[in-house]
Structures are given as C-alpha cells and as structure tokens.
Motif scaffolding. Structure first.
Motif, PDB file in Angstrom:
ATOM      1  N   LEU A 137      34.274  35.082  48.746  1.00 52.51           N
ATOM      2  CA  LEU A 137      34.461  36.089  47.698  1.00 52.51           C
ATOM      3  C   LEU A 137      33.558  35.797  46.504  1.00 52.51           C
ATOM      4  N   ALA A 138      33.362  34.527  46.199  1.00 56.28           N
ATOM      5  CA  ALA A 138      32.452  34.162  45.111  1.00 56.28           C
ATOM      6  C   ALA A 138      31.012  34.483  45.495  1.00 56.28           C
ATOM      7  N   LEU A 139      30.675  34.235  46.760  1.00 57.96           N
ATOM      8  CA  LEU A 139      29.319  34.462  47.238  1.00 57.96           C
ATOM      9  C   LEU A 139      28.929  35.929  47.142  1.00 57.96           C
ATOM     10  N   VAL A 140      29.885  36.827  47.436  1.00 61.51           N
ATOM     11  CA  VAL A 140      29.579  38.265  47.404  1.00 61.51           C
ATOM     12  C   VAL A 140      30.062  38.917  46.102  1.00 61.51           C
ATOM     13  N   ARG A 141      30.397  38.088  45.128  1.00 59.54           N
ATOM     14  CA  ARG A 141      30.746  38.552  43.782  1.00 59.54           C
ATOM     15  C   ARG A 141      31.977  39.455  43.767  1.00 59.54           C
ATOM     16  N   LEU A 142      33.013  38.996  44.447  1.00 57.09           N
ATOM     17  CA  LEU A 142      34.286  39.729  44.454  1.00 57.09           C
ATOM     18  C   LEU A 142      35.425  38.842  43.940  1.00 57.09           C
ATOM     19  N   GLU A 143      35.086  37.849  43.123  1.00 55.72           N
ATOM     20  CA  GLU A 143      36.141  36.998  42.569  1.00 55.72           C
ATOM     21  C   GLU A 143      37.128  37.844  41.769  1.00 55.72           C
TER      22      GLU A 143
END
Length: 379
Positions: A137-143
């Motif tokens: 989720l952090a990698l695809v900016r969905l934190e």
C-alpha cells in the motif's frame, strides 16, 4: 531464428553481457476451433525488461498473455521461465501474476483484504501478511486507505489496488492486460510514469498488453507488434516507428503517408522511383532493388516540409492545395491534395501561442520530402 540468449547493457552503460532470457516462447500456437488465435510465435523476454505486446483487437496478444499466466495451454510449442517448461504448471504454481483489465477486485473486501487475498490463500502467518500488505500500500501510495471498499475509490485508486494485489506475492513476472484502459487521458499519462518508476525500482519483468500505441511507445523498452496471431515485428519503440518492417506496421504504428511506387533505378544506396500518380521520387535504400519492383514509400507527416515557397525542379517537391487543417494543440495537421492526385499529410509544430494558422484551406503550397526521411518498403 530465435536467439539463444538476450544481450543486455549494464546500468553504467559499460560492456554488454549476455545471459539467458527470463521468458522464452518457442513456436507457440493456440487455436479456438477454426480460429488460430496465436500462430507460431517465437519470442525472448529478458529479466527486468518492460515489454509490450501491441496490436489491434483480436490479434492474439491477450491469448498469448493468458498462456504465460497459465489460463490457456498452447496447442503447439513451449513456454519456458528460467529455462523450465511451464506449460503443464498450473497458474497458482507459477511465479507469475496477472493484473486484469477489469481489475477484478472483490467488492465485499476492503482494500487491505483485496491485497492480502493471495497471501491468505497461501496460509502465510498473519503478521507477515500485515507487513507485506502495508509495504504494498505504501509502494502504490494508498497508505491510510486500507479499510475502504473498492466502491469508495476512484478509478486510479482501484487500479493501484489491483497492482498492489498482483505485486504482493512477489512474482518473477508481472502480466498487465490493458492496465490503463479504464482511466481518463490525464490519469493514464500519470499512471504510465508511475508504472515505469515502479518497474525500475522493483527490477521485475513487466509484460503489458495494449492496443494503445502511445502507451506501448512511452513505457516499454521493446515492443512486439502482433497481427492475425503472428509477431510481425519486435524491436525498440524508435525502431518500430522509424523502421517499420512492413506497410501494415507503418500504417498501424503512428500516422504515415503511404505512396505506391515502382523502382526506376537503383544506384549507390539511392533509389529512383515513380509513384502511382506518375511523379518521380528519390529515396535512400539500404538494400538493392530490382528495376520495376513494386514498393511503398512511407513518410511520417512530421518529416514532410510544407510552405508557399516554390520548390519547382527539386527532388521530392510537389505542388498541391490544402484541403483541411486539424489543430491538435501541439501540432497542426495539414491534408494536401497534390496536383498529381495523391493526398499527403504534413504536420507543423505550434511553437508560438498564436492560434492563427500559418496556412488556410485552399492555399497553394509546396510539399518537400527529404530523401533520407522516406522509407522504402518492399512488403
């Protein structure tokens, strides 16, 4: 002929090294009844490569992707991953994952639940699942969006969830089927850049299927162009555009002027031609061409000069009349009917802020084509 290895230049631009490809497709054919969807395709894909399969609807590119994923089996040929034939390996046993065109998210699961689904199927420890889902989720900016349901997300966010779900199992090979088709134009452009950055950061092999030429040209290091189940050209984007292997490829990839002609004379790498409209034309040619041979002259519109100044007596200069002008923002496309009956397109870059066209419909103009800008195609 298929190569035994893939040549790759190191990241510093130094000496090239040779190693076996990650994926090797050998003479693969797939039929559905009387329809041959994939016809004898042979292809190598290197490790860490961003590769695009490009072609019109029904050309066989998605069928080839599904065979890589294991959802279809070839009727003939082999598919090797790391040198191992995986044709008989079921999808869930392959180090391959696929991101579907529809994203195929589970509507009853949260974002985190969708991303974790494959890991739960493998019965990984809960703590490891939580860590890997958070990383994705952090990698695809969905934190911070892990508790939301798919219907609470934008199209671009749903695309990122599907991407995170495909990546969380850490596949050797990621397959993407028309990954950007559901997004609007601006979001597609932004997501292209994000995919390229992500692929570089992870060092994974991406194979994307698309019918969008801009998508393939801007993202992939190499493009495999397919038509009627066959791989008709495989090369870097610039080579496919500047040196298409056939008239069909030239016409499919980008905009092009195609002029039928026959050879009048070949001498010292230059060929004299006569067009179907009876005009003489000079072009560069790498290979010898026989007198009288039927060929096709391919010229990209941006390489065509257009203006009101006379070029009478010059090679590859033709008089004509502007039929219409299409303003596309960055360029204006001029359609010109030449006095010999041929129709030509020429583009002019709009370098100033003025919206007033340099030329108008009905203007008499001269078309000028440098001989080195024309490509002579024999098939």
């Amino acid at each position: 002929m298929m190569q035994d290895s893939t040549t790759i230049q190191d990241e510093t631009g130094g000496a090239e090294t040779t190693r076996a490809p990650l994926v090797r497709i050998e003479s693969v054919t797939k039929r559905f009844g009387d329809v041959t969807a994939v016809d004898g395709v042979t292809l190598d894909i290197g490790e860490g490569e961003f590769f695009a399969l490009l072609g019109p609807s029904g050309c066989g590119k998605t069928t080839l992707l599904r065979m890589l994923a294991g959802f279809e089996n070839p009727d003939h040929g082999r598919i090797l991953l790391d040198g191992r034939d995986i044709v008989d390996v079921p999808p869930h046993r392959r180090p391959v994952n696929m991101m579907f065109q529809s994203y195929a998210l589970f509507p009853h699961l949260s974002v985190a639940g969708n991303v974790a689904f494959g890991l739960k199927q493998e019965a990984l420890p809960k703590s490891e699942i939580e860590v890997r889902v958070a990383e994705m989720l952090a990698l695809v900016r969905l934190e911070g969006l892990g508790t939301r349901k798919p219907h609470q997300l934008s199209g671009g966010q749903r695309q990122r969830v599907a991407l995170a779900r495909a990546l969380v199992k850490r596949p050797r090979l990621l397959l993407l089927d028309e990954p950007l088709s559901a997004l609007d134009r601006k979001l597609r452009e932004e997501t292209r850049a994000e995919l390229m950055e992500l692929q570089t950061r992870l060092g994974l092999t991406f194979v994307v299927v698309t019918h969008d030429q801009d998508e393939a040209m801007s993202m992939a290091g190499r493009i495999g162009v397919m038509n009627h189940g066959r791989l008709v050209q495989c090369d870097a984007p610039a080579e496919v555009y500047e040196h298409p292997a056939s008239r069909w490829v030239a016409d499919f990839v980008g905009d092009v002027n195609l002029i039928e002609a026959h050879v009048v004379e070949f001498r010292d790498g230059e060929v004299a031609l006569e067009t179907s409209g009876g005009s003489r034309f000079t072009a560069s040619a790498a290979e010898s061409l026989e007198k009288g041979a039927a060929v096709c002259i391919a010229v990209r519109p941006e390489k065509v000069g257009i203006g009101t100044q006379s070029h009478a007596g010059s090679d590859n200069a033709f008089a004509g009349t502007v039929v219409d002008i299409g303003y596309l923002g960055d360029v204006s496309v001029h359609r010109v009917r030449l006095d010999n009956g041929l129709m030509m397109k020429a583009t002019i870059a709009n370098r100033t802020r003025s919206s007033a066209p340099r030329l108008a419909r009905g203007d008499r103009v001269w078309i000028d084509i440098p001989s080195g800008s024309a490509l002579v195609l024999t098939r």
